[in-house]
Write a protein that holds these residues in place. Structure first.
Motif, PDB file in Angstrom:
ATOM      1  N   LYS A 211       0.858  -1.179   0.000  1.00 29.32           N
ATOM      2  CA  LYS A 211       0.000   0.000   0.000  1.00 29.32           C
ATOM      3  C   LYS A 211       0.893   1.228   0.000  1.00 29.32           C
ATOM      4  O   LYS A 211       1.913   1.268   0.675  1.00 29.32           O
ATOM      5  CB  LYS A 211      -0.931  -0.007   1.206  1.00 29.32           C
ATOM      6  N   GLY A 212       0.478   2.236  -0.792  1.00 30.99           N
ATOM      7  CA  GLY A 212       1.297   3.432  -0.874  1.00 30.99           C
ATOM      8  C   GLY A 212       0.562   4.586  -1.512  1.00 30.99           C
ATOM      9  O   GLY A 212      -0.664   4.576  -1.652  1.00 30.99           O
TER      10      GLY A 212
ATOM     11  N   ALA B 140       7.156   6.739  -6.132  1.00 32.41           N
ATOM     12  CA  ALA B 140       6.011   6.452  -5.270  1.00 32.41           C
ATOM     13  C   ALA B 140       6.501   6.375  -3.836  1.00 32.41           C
ATOM     14  O   ALA B 140       7.711   6.313  -3.571  1.00 32.41           O
ATOM     15  CB  ALA B 140       5.333   5.147  -5.672  1.00 32.41           C
ATOM     16  N   TRP B 141       5.536   6.364  -2.915  1.00 30.39           N
ATOM     17  CA  TRP B 141       5.840   6.258  -1.486  1.00 30.39           C
ATOM     18  C   TRP B 141       5.153   5.026  -0.926  1.00 30.39           C
ATOM     19  O   TRP B 141       3.981   4.766  -1.219  1.00 30.39           O
ATOM     20  CB  TRP B 141       5.364   7.500  -0.743  1.00 30.39           C
TER      21      TRP B 141
ATOM     22  N   LEU C 213       0.236   0.509  -9.258  1.00 31.42           N
ATOM     23  CA  LEU C 213       1.445   0.981  -9.926  1.00 31.42           C
ATOM     24  C   LEU C 213       2.485  -0.122  -9.826  1.00 31.42           C
ATOM     25  O   LEU C 213       2.823  -0.557  -8.728  1.00 31.42           O
ATOM     26  CB  LEU C 213       1.962   2.259  -9.257  1.00 31.42           C
ATOM     27  N   ARG C 214       2.986  -0.592 -10.961  1.00 29.69           N
ATOM     28  CA  ARG C 214       4.001  -1.655 -10.954  1.00 29.69           C
ATOM     29  C   ARG C 214       5.380  -1.039 -11.182  1.00 29.69           C
ATOM     30  O   ARG C 214       5.593  -0.279 -12.137  1.00 29.69           O
ATOM     31  CB  ARG C 214       3.692  -2.689 -12.035  1.00 29.69           C
ATOM     32  N   LEU C 215       6.298  -1.377 -10.286  1.00 30.02           N
ATOM     33  CA  LEU C 215       7.676  -0.908 -10.392  1.00 30.02           C
ATOM     34  C   LEU C 215       8.601  -2.098 -10.611  1.00 30.02           C
ATOM     35  O   LEU C 215       8.386  -3.176 -10.053  1.00 30.02           O
ATOM     36  CB  LEU C 215       8.105  -0.156  -9.121  1.00 30.02           C
TER      37      LEU C 215
ATOM     38  N   ARG D  33      11.997   1.558 -11.960  1.00 23.87           N
ATOM     39  CA  ARG D  33      11.350   2.198 -13.114  1.00 23.87           C
ATOM     40  C   ARG D  33       9.899   1.750 -13.137  1.00 23.87           C
ATOM     41  O   ARG D  33       9.560   0.680 -12.618  1.00 23.87           O
ATOM     42  CB  ARG D  33      12.045   1.813 -14.425  1.00 23.87           C
ATOM     43  N   VAL D  34       9.040   2.573 -13.719  1.00 21.83           N
ATOM     44  CA  VAL D  34       7.622   2.237 -13.826  1.00 21.83           C
ATOM     45  C   VAL D  34       7.434   1.251 -14.977  1.00 21.83           C
ATOM     46  O   VAL D  34       7.957   1.456 -16.081  1.00 21.83           O
ATOM     47  CB  VAL D  34       6.776   3.499 -14.062  1.00 21.83           C
ATOM     48  N   LEU D  35       6.705   0.166 -14.717  1.00 24.04           N
ATOM     49  CA  LEU D  35       6.436  -0.844 -15.733  1.00 24.04           C
ATOM     50  C   LEU D  35       4.983  -0.747 -16.188  1.00 24.04           C
ATOM     51  O   LEU D  35       4.092  -0.444 -15.396  1.00 24.04           O
ATOM     52  CB  LEU D  35       6.688  -2.251 -15.182  1.00 24.04           C
ATOM     53  N   SER D  36       4.761  -1.019 -17.464  1.00 25.63           N
ATOM     54  CA  SER D  36       3.407  -1.055 -17.998  1.00 25.63           C
ATOM     55  C   SER D  36       3.050  -2.494 -18.332  1.00 25.63           C
ATOM     56  O   SER D  36       3.900  -3.384 -18.329  1.00 25.63           O
ATOM     57  CB  SER D  36       3.300  -0.185 -19.249  1.00 25.63           C
TER      58      SER D  36
END
Length: 322
Positions: free
Chosen positions: A65-66, A133-134, A160-162, A220-223
């Motif tokens: 959770k963030g 993100a946090w 959000l996937r990182l 990095r942000v993944l799609s």
């Protein structure tokens, strides 16, 4: 295996094998077995001193959770800092194959080690790295770094996937081992779950424990909706992908794993794919088994520390190094 082939098919030794693999019916077990027997020879991995039993641990994709903005007690996930230098010296020094040096400039000409976890926690990185993100929980954020990827459920319910992007160049050090050395845990009780319990019971020493591992992962942000992306740059598959040490096992190699279930004597023998690497995965008889996403995967991964034998499947046109 077909995911691996997306990266391997351009290489001569794999071209015909992967072209044939695409033609297989995905549910035809007999044809798949015949395919691997036709193209590969199994070779048991052992050390140069004859040791043939190693260690397999487990990892998973955490769900945390963030938020996209800081809150009291939240901790950041950083993108790759703009002042991180990555030095690849392989052409000049072949002995450094598989190693990249990371650091930062001090003054105009001096490269020094990049900031450690403690220094980053103290805020030295703030002006050099974007926060993606946090996370609400610091120990869960730490374990997401160890896993190398994860998903964050934001306050509006979206995910959000990182994924792993780089790291600060410091060696990975086990906080479980640190707790054992401090007399806080015994070796037989050191697991992800016991570390989490200790952290909740000792919030005043949480950062001290985390700083015992100076290594920090940048993301990095993944799609997309597939699994997390491994070092082979393909999505990982639940209970079929693994991290290995590429100095000993080439990425993309099929591996037969002969071990047991976590904390159990029940046999677990299966074909897996070497599609990832990890800071703690070092040596020829070392593997990290990907369990997938979710609470059950986390539980299995946290308890996975089994003796194992590894068999690498090499194309019949090649001979492994001795």
């Amino acid at each position: 295996w077909l995911n691996s082939c997306k990266k391997l098919i351009s290489r001569p030794v794999w071209k015909d094998i992967c072209a044939d693999a695409v033609m297989l019916a995905p549910q035809d077990d007999a044809s798949i077995q015949a395919f691997f027997e036709r193209y590969f020879n199994p070779w048991q991995i052992e050390t140069n001193t004859g040791v043939n039993t190693g260690l397999v641990t487990g990892y998973y994709e955490p769900l945390l959770k963030g938020s996209l903005a800081p809150k009291e007690g939240s901790v950041p996930f950083y993108a790759v800092p703009d002042n991180l230098l990555v030095l690849d010296m392989v052409k000049q020094y072949p002995d450094l194959k598989g190693k990249r040096l990371r650091g930062r400039l001090e003054g105009a000409r001096t490269v020094i080690p990049y900031w450690s976890r403690q220094e980053i926690a103290e805020g030295k990185i703030v002006n050099n790295a974007k926060v993606l993100a946090w996370a609400d929980d610091a120990i869960e954020a730490f374990f997401m770094e160890v896993q190398g990827s994860g998903r964050i459920q934001l306050e509006d319910g979206s995910l959000l996937r990182l994924g792993y992007a780089d790291q600060n160049g410091h060696p990975y050090k086990s906080i479980g081992k640190w707790l054992v050395e401090q007399g806080e845990l015994t070796l037989d009780k050191a697991s992800m779950q016991s570390i989490q319990a200790w952290a909740k019971a000792n919030p005043q020493r949480l950062q001290e424990m985390l700083n015992a591992n100076p290594s920090v992962v940048f993301f990095r942000v993944l799609s997309g909706t597939d699994g997390p992306i491994g070092a082979l740059n393909v999505p990982l598959t639940d209970e079929a992908s693994a991290a290995i040490d590429p100095k000993f096992v080439p990425l993309g190699s099929p591996i037969y794993l002969s071990t047991t279930r976590p904390n159990d004597s029940q046999p677990m023998n299966r074909l897996i794919q070497a599609q990832d690497t990890g800071g703690a995965i070092k040596g020829d008889l070392r593997g990290d088994f990907f369990f997938g996403t979710g609470q059950q995967a986390e539980t299995w991964a946290g308890h996975m520390k089994q003796k194992t034998r590894f068999y690498i499947l090499k194309p019949k046109t090649t001979t492994p190094a001795h």
